[in-house]
Design an enzyme around this catalytic site. Structure first.
Site, PDB file in Angstrom:
ATOM      1  N   LYS A  89       6.440  -8.170  -6.369  1.00 49.54           N
ATOM      2  CA  LYS A  89       5.333  -7.459  -7.020  1.00 49.54           C
ATOM      3  C   LYS A  89       4.086  -7.636  -6.182  1.00 49.54           C
ATOM      4  O   LYS A  89       3.745  -8.751  -5.767  1.00 49.54           O
ATOM      5  CB  LYS A  89       5.113  -8.055  -8.427  1.00 49.54           C
ATOM      6  CG  LYS A  89       4.011  -7.412  -9.210  1.00 49.54           C
ATOM      7  CD  LYS A  89       4.563  -6.458 -10.257  1.00 49.54           C
ATOM      8  CE  LYS A  89       3.535  -5.463 -10.758  1.00 49.54           C
ATOM      9  NZ  LYS A  89       3.246  -4.342  -9.827  1.00 49.54           N
ATOM     10  N   GLN A 110       0.028 -13.431  -2.356  1.00 49.32           N
ATOM     11  CA  GLN A 110       0.505 -12.849  -3.604  1.00 49.32           C
ATOM     12  C   GLN A 110       1.578 -13.719  -4.266  1.00 49.32           C
ATOM     13  O   GLN A 110       1.654 -13.805  -5.490  1.00 49.32           O
ATOM     14  CB  GLN A 110       1.076 -11.446  -3.322  1.00 49.32           C
ATOM     15  CG  GLN A 110       1.275 -10.587  -4.551  1.00 49.32           C
ATOM     16  CD  GLN A 110      -0.006  -9.934  -5.050  1.00 49.32           C
ATOM     17  OE1 GLN A 110      -0.793  -9.423  -4.270  1.00 49.32           O
ATOM     18  NE2 GLN A 110      -0.224  -9.944  -6.351  1.00 49.32           N
ATOM     19  N   LYS A 113      -0.252 -16.439  -6.173  1.00 52.53           N
ATOM     20  CA  LYS A 113      -1.028 -15.818  -7.256  1.00 52.53           C
ATOM     21  C   LYS A 113      -0.100 -15.438  -8.408  1.00 52.53           C
ATOM     22  O   LYS A 113      -0.365 -15.728  -9.569  1.00 52.53           O
ATOM     23  CB  LYS A 113      -1.718 -14.563  -6.705  1.00 52.53           C
ATOM     24  CG  LYS A 113      -2.545 -13.814  -7.710  1.00 52.53           C
ATOM     25  CD  LYS A 113      -3.026 -12.480  -7.175  1.00 52.53           C
ATOM     26  CE  LYS A 113      -3.746 -12.617  -5.840  1.00 52.53           C
ATOM     27  NZ  LYS A 113      -4.464 -11.401  -5.471  1.00 52.53           N
ATOM     28  N   LYS A 125       3.692  -7.150  -0.697  1.00 52.65           N
ATOM     29  CA  LYS A 125       2.520  -6.302  -0.429  1.00 52.65           C
ATOM     30  C   LYS A 125       2.980  -5.131   0.425  1.00 52.65           C
ATOM     31  O   LYS A 125       3.988  -5.233   1.126  1.00 52.65           O
ATOM     32  CB  LYS A 125       1.457  -7.100   0.342  1.00 52.65           C
ATOM     33  CG  LYS A 125       0.076  -6.534   0.211  1.00 52.65           C
ATOM     34  CD  LYS A 125      -0.563  -6.819  -1.138  1.00 52.65           C
ATOM     35  CE  LYS A 125      -1.823  -6.018  -1.355  1.00 52.65           C
ATOM     36  NZ  LYS A 125      -2.523  -6.431  -2.589  1.00 52.65           N
ATOM     37  N   ASP A 165      -4.039  -1.036  -4.642  1.00 57.69           N
ATOM     38  CA  ASP A 165      -4.927  -1.990  -3.969  1.00 57.69           C
ATOM     39  C   ASP A 165      -6.006  -1.107  -3.332  1.00 57.69           C
ATOM     40  O   ASP A 165      -6.231   0.013  -3.810  1.00 57.69           O
ATOM     41  CB  ASP A 165      -4.155  -2.819  -2.925  1.00 57.69           C
ATOM     42  CG  ASP A 165      -4.984  -3.975  -2.353  1.00 57.69           C
ATOM     43  OD1 ASP A 165      -5.212  -4.953  -3.072  1.00 57.69           O
ATOM     44  OD2 ASP A 165      -5.443  -3.884  -1.196  1.00 57.69           O
ATOM     45  N   THR A 209      -8.536  -6.626 -13.143  1.00 53.89           N
ATOM     46  CA  THR A 209      -8.880  -7.591 -12.080  1.00 53.89           C
ATOM     47  C   THR A 209     -10.335  -8.042 -12.239  1.00 53.89           C
ATOM     48  O   THR A 209     -10.643  -9.241 -12.197  1.00 53.89           O
ATOM     49  CB  THR A 209      -8.641  -6.982 -10.685  1.00 53.89           C
ATOM     50  OG1 THR A 209      -7.336  -6.427 -10.655  1.00 53.89           O
ATOM     51  CG2 THR A 209      -8.774  -8.028  -9.595  1.00 53.89           C
ATOM     52  N   ASN A 240     -12.694  -0.560  -7.414  1.00 52.03           N
ATOM     53  CA  ASN A 240     -12.087  -0.858  -8.710  1.00 52.03           C
ATOM     54  C   ASN A 240     -12.429  -2.266  -9.209  1.00 52.03           C
ATOM     55  O   ASN A 240     -12.856  -2.447 -10.349  1.00 52.03           O
ATOM     56  CB  ASN A 240     -10.570  -0.673  -8.591  1.00 52.03           C
ATOM     57  CG  ASN A 240      -9.856  -1.054  -9.857  1.00 52.03           C
ATOM     58  OD1 ASN A 240      -9.206  -2.093  -9.924  1.00 52.03           O
ATOM     59  ND2 ASN A 240      -9.994  -0.257 -10.900  1.00 52.03           N
TER      60      ASN A 240
HETATM   61  P1  NDP Z   1     -11.266  -0.261  -3.607  1.00 52.33           P
HETATM   62  O1  NDP Z   1     -10.706   0.538  -2.495  1.00 52.33           O
HETATM   63  O2  NDP Z   1     -11.341   0.334  -4.964  1.00 52.33           O
HETATM   64  O3  NDP Z   1     -12.744  -0.766  -3.225  1.00 52.33           O
HETATM   65  C1  NDP Z   1     -13.016  -1.474  -2.066  1.00 52.33           C
HETATM   66  C2  NDP Z   1     -14.505  -1.641  -1.938  1.00 52.33           C
HETATM   67  O4  NDP Z   1     -14.794  -2.467  -0.813  1.00 52.33           O
HETATM   68  C3  NDP Z   1     -15.229  -0.317  -1.688  1.00 52.33           C
HETATM   69  O5  NDP Z   1     -16.479  -0.353  -2.323  1.00 52.33           O
HETATM   70  C4  NDP Z   1     -15.391  -0.307  -0.165  1.00 52.33           C
HETATM   71  O6  NDP Z   1     -16.456   0.493   0.301  1.00 52.33           O
HETATM   72  C5  NDP Z   1     -15.669  -1.777   0.089  1.00 52.33           C
HETATM   73  N1  NDP Z   1     -15.374  -2.154   1.476  1.00 52.33           N
HETATM   74  C6  NDP Z   1     -14.251  -1.877   2.183  1.00 52.33           C
HETATM   75  N2  NDP Z   1     -14.330  -2.404   3.419  1.00 52.33           N
HETATM   76  C7  NDP Z   1     -15.516  -3.032   3.470  1.00 52.33           C
HETATM   77  C8  NDP Z   1     -16.196  -3.763   4.480  1.00 52.33           C
HETATM   78  N3  NDP Z   1     -15.633  -3.970   5.684  1.00 52.33           N
HETATM   79  N4  NDP Z   1     -17.410  -4.275   4.179  1.00 52.33           N
HETATM   80  C9  NDP Z   1     -17.980  -4.090   2.970  1.00 52.33           C
HETATM   81  N5  NDP Z   1     -17.383  -3.399   1.981  1.00 52.33           N
HETATM   82  C10 NDP Z   1     -16.183  -2.882   2.230  1.00 52.33           C
HETATM   83  O7  NDP Z   1     -10.426  -1.611  -3.618  1.00 52.33           O
HETATM   84  P2  NDP Z   1     -10.203  -2.662  -4.815  1.00 52.33           P
HETATM   85  O8  NDP Z   1     -11.457  -2.784  -5.588  1.00 52.33           O
HETATM   86  O9  NDP Z   1      -8.948  -2.312  -5.483  1.00 52.33           O
HETATM   87  O10 NDP Z   1      -9.935  -3.991  -3.975  1.00 52.33           O
HETATM   88  C11 NDP Z   1     -10.989  -4.806  -3.477  1.00 52.33           C
HETATM   89  C12 NDP Z   1     -10.438  -6.171  -3.098  1.00 52.33           C
HETATM   90  O11 NDP Z   1      -9.826  -6.775  -4.252  1.00 52.33           O
HETATM   91  C13 NDP Z   1      -9.339  -6.182  -2.022  1.00 52.33           C
HETATM   92  O12 NDP Z   1      -9.437  -7.377  -1.277  1.00 52.33           O
HETATM   93  C14 NDP Z   1      -8.059  -6.198  -2.834  1.00 52.33           C
HETATM   94  O13 NDP Z   1      -6.960  -6.713  -2.102  1.00 52.33           O
HETATM   95  C15 NDP Z   1      -8.477  -7.138  -3.960  1.00 52.33           C
HETATM   96  N6  NDP Z   1      -7.688  -7.051  -5.171  1.00 52.33           N
HETATM   97  C16 NDP Z   1      -7.533  -5.861  -5.832  1.00 52.33           C
HETATM   98  C17 NDP Z   1      -6.816  -5.803  -7.006  1.00 52.33           C
HETATM   99  C18 NDP Z   1      -6.735  -4.557  -7.822  1.00 52.33           C
HETATM  100  O14 NDP Z   1      -6.217  -4.640  -8.954  1.00 52.33           O
HETATM  101  N7  NDP Z   1      -7.231  -3.415  -7.359  1.00 52.33           N
HETATM  102  C19 NDP Z   1      -6.111  -6.991  -7.518  1.00 52.33           C
HETATM  103  C20 NDP Z   1      -6.400  -8.216  -6.806  1.00 52.33           C
HETATM  104  C21 NDP Z   1      -7.137  -8.211  -5.665  1.00 52.33           C
HETATM  105  P3  NDP Z   1     -16.317   2.100   0.426  1.00 52.33           P
HETATM  106  O15 NDP Z   1     -16.451   2.612  -0.982  1.00 52.33           O
HETATM  107  O16 NDP Z   1     -17.438   2.500   1.322  1.00 52.33           O
HETATM  108  O17 NDP Z   1     -14.972   2.352   0.996  1.00 52.33           O
END
Ligand code: NDP
Length: 445
Positions: A89, A110, A113, A125, A165, A209, A240
């Site tokens: 998963k 993962q 976690k 992943k 993700d 999350t 997200n």
């Molecule tokens: P999203 O794609 O929804 O959002 C990612 C965010 O990070 C966007 O605002 C993006 O900006 C920004 N971003 C990407 N690259 C950079 C960078 N180099 N510097 C600054 N900001 C950056 O992803 P999620 O919210 O789903 O995931 C975010 C993190 O959380 C990841 O590490 C993911 O692995 C982790 N995670 C996610 C889960 C989930 O349920 N979604 C669960 C557990 C962990 P822009 O909008 O400009 O692209």
């Protein structure tokens, strides 16, 4: 040389170009040394080597056609890391930076976690170096269909259950599931999570999350007798995880004053989260538009961690390695009280060491952001039972899970005689000991 050091050195030699993977291995292995002191027999059983080597790495071609008839080829991955606790998963990431090193680091993390969630799920992943930015609806659809045309043969509700993700939200999961269903000719809702509620998704999955992160933060602060009401918060990212972490912070009486994206960040004492949601979830564009739409606040280019803004709580929710040693030092100098990771590995190992040295409350992602995968597992349960729980029911289970994860971290700190702020070691020891015990019990050699 100790067993742990020897295995780290071997990994560095074998996978020398996989820098983020090596970073994750070092972070975990250094803190689980006490398990191996207790169980010297594990060395002969090559437990660490088995923990580090994924059960399976699948790499595949993803051809797709753009709106002008040009064919492109991206690379797809699924790393099925460890299945001793249940079906593999873990999320799927679409981002141009995706490579094998990133997939392995995320899959490795993962496993622990998922073990911490207390639910029966193994670790995996997947993803692709496809960049969803600027792509039309049709291009996203065709890419998702092509990606699933290969992936479908490797997954299944009892085999491997992917989720979203970075770059993969409900829209992409819908297209992926639609293609899976057409290929297999059956309704197997439990094969993917993060689905739309109308066809088997769970209520609260989207928020899970971010909400879970704040539930964990609350537990950690409570255990240290801190009431965060009125505390200022920096949330990096505006995807997200970030959006729903910010929403829950406001609901709990904290004050989010800054958020960011890949281009820049906003600072606003009266931050309007609805405007951020509109920009990111509806328009899918940059935070540059925030000041114009909200009518207040300021926008800056660059990283929020290089600016002037400071807060007592910091929730990094964007991507890996956002906070290095220098940025961590700046947060400490400006009075940060707690840092809780919504993203996976947003702090470098040097930054983490600095927090520990300064006794700063630091919650590692594998514990603090596990609410997403935990709620995905609740989605799997609902799919198996062919019924849907109410939002209140899911949210209450999520809160219980986050409390249980926190309790396991504390328990491991006590068991191994560690200081009560060492959540890194607490989470690693609690998660790894479960995976290791299951591996040993299953005679995996
Ligand atoms: P999203 O794609 O929804 O959002 C990612 C965010 O990070 C966007 O605002 C993006 O900006 C920004 N971003 C990407 N690259 C950079 C960078 N180099 N510097 C600054 N900001 C950056 O992803 P999620 O919210 O789903 O995931 C975010 C993190 O959380 C990841 O590490 C993911 O692995 C982790 N995670 C996610 C889960 C989930 O349920 N979604 C669960 C557990 C962990 P822009 O909008 O400009 O692209």
């Amino acid at each position: 040389m100790s067993y742990i050091e020897r295995v780290i050195e071997q990994t560095k030699l074998k996978d020398k170009d996989q820098t983020v993977f090596i970073q994750a291995v070092e972070e975990v292995l250094h803190s689980i040394a006490p398990i191996f002191e207790k169980h010297p027999e594990y060395e002969k059983m090559a437990v660490l080597e088995r923990l580090i080597e994924p059960e399976r790495v699948i790499s595949f071609r993803v051809p797709w056609t753009d709106d002008h008839g040009q064919v492109h080829v991206n690379r797809g991955y699924r790393v099925q890391y460890n299945g001793v606790l249940g079906p593999y998963k873990g999320g799927i990431r679409f981002h141009p930076s995706v490579n094998l090193s990133i997939m392995k680091f995320l899959g490795f993390e993962q496993c622990f976690k998922n073990a911490l969630t207390t639910l029966p799920i193994g670790g995996a992943k997947g993803g692709s170096d496809f960049d969803p930015k600027g792509k039309s609806e049709g291009e996203i659809l065709r890419f998702c269909q092509s990606f699933m045309t290969e992936l479908y043969r490797h997954i299944g509700e009892n085999v491997d259950v992917p989720a979203g993700d970075m770059g993969v939200g409900a829209r992409e999961i819908g297209y992926l599931y639609g293609q899976y269903r057409r290929i297999v000719g059956a309704s197997e809702r439990g094969v993917l999570t993060g689905k739309g509620v109308v066809y088997g998704g769970s209520l609260v999955r989207k928020q899970a999350t971010g909400y879970g992160l704040v539930y964990f933060l609350e537990e950690m602060l409570k255990a240290n007798h801190i009431d965060p009401t009125g505390y200022s918060v920096i949330v990096s990212g505006s995807g997200n995880v970030a959006i729903y972490a910010a929403e829950k912070c406001f609901a709990k009486g904290m004050k989010v004053i800054a958020m960011s994206d890949s281009k820049g960040y906003i600072v606003d004492e009266n931050l309007d989260l609805e405007v951020v949601k509109h920009i990111k979830e509806v328009e899918r564009t940059s935070l540059e538009k925030y000041v114009e739409y909200a009518g207040h606040g300021e926008y800056y280019t660059g990283s929020v961690y290089d600016g002037e803004v400071c807060a007592k709580i910091v929730l990094p929710c964007a991507t890996q390695n956002e906070i290095n040693l220098e940025r961590a030092q700046r947060l400490i100098d400006r009075g940060v009280v707690a840092i809780a990771e919504g993203a996976n590995m947003p702090n470098s190992n040097e930054a983490i060491a600095l927090y520990l040295e300064n006794h700063i409350l630091y919650a590692p992602g594998k514990a603090a952001n596990a609410g997403g995968v935990a709620t995905s597992a609740l989605e799997m349960t609902q799919n198996s039972m062919r019924l849907a729980w109410s939002a209140e029911e899911v949210d209450s289970k999520l809160q219980d899970i986050m409390k249980a994860i926190h309790a396991q971290c504390l328990q491991a700190m006590r068991e191994y005689d560690l200081p009560s702020y060492n959540y890194v070691a607490g989470a690693n020891l609690a998660g790894a000991s479960k995976v290791i015990e299951a591996m040993v019990l299953q005679g995996e050699y």
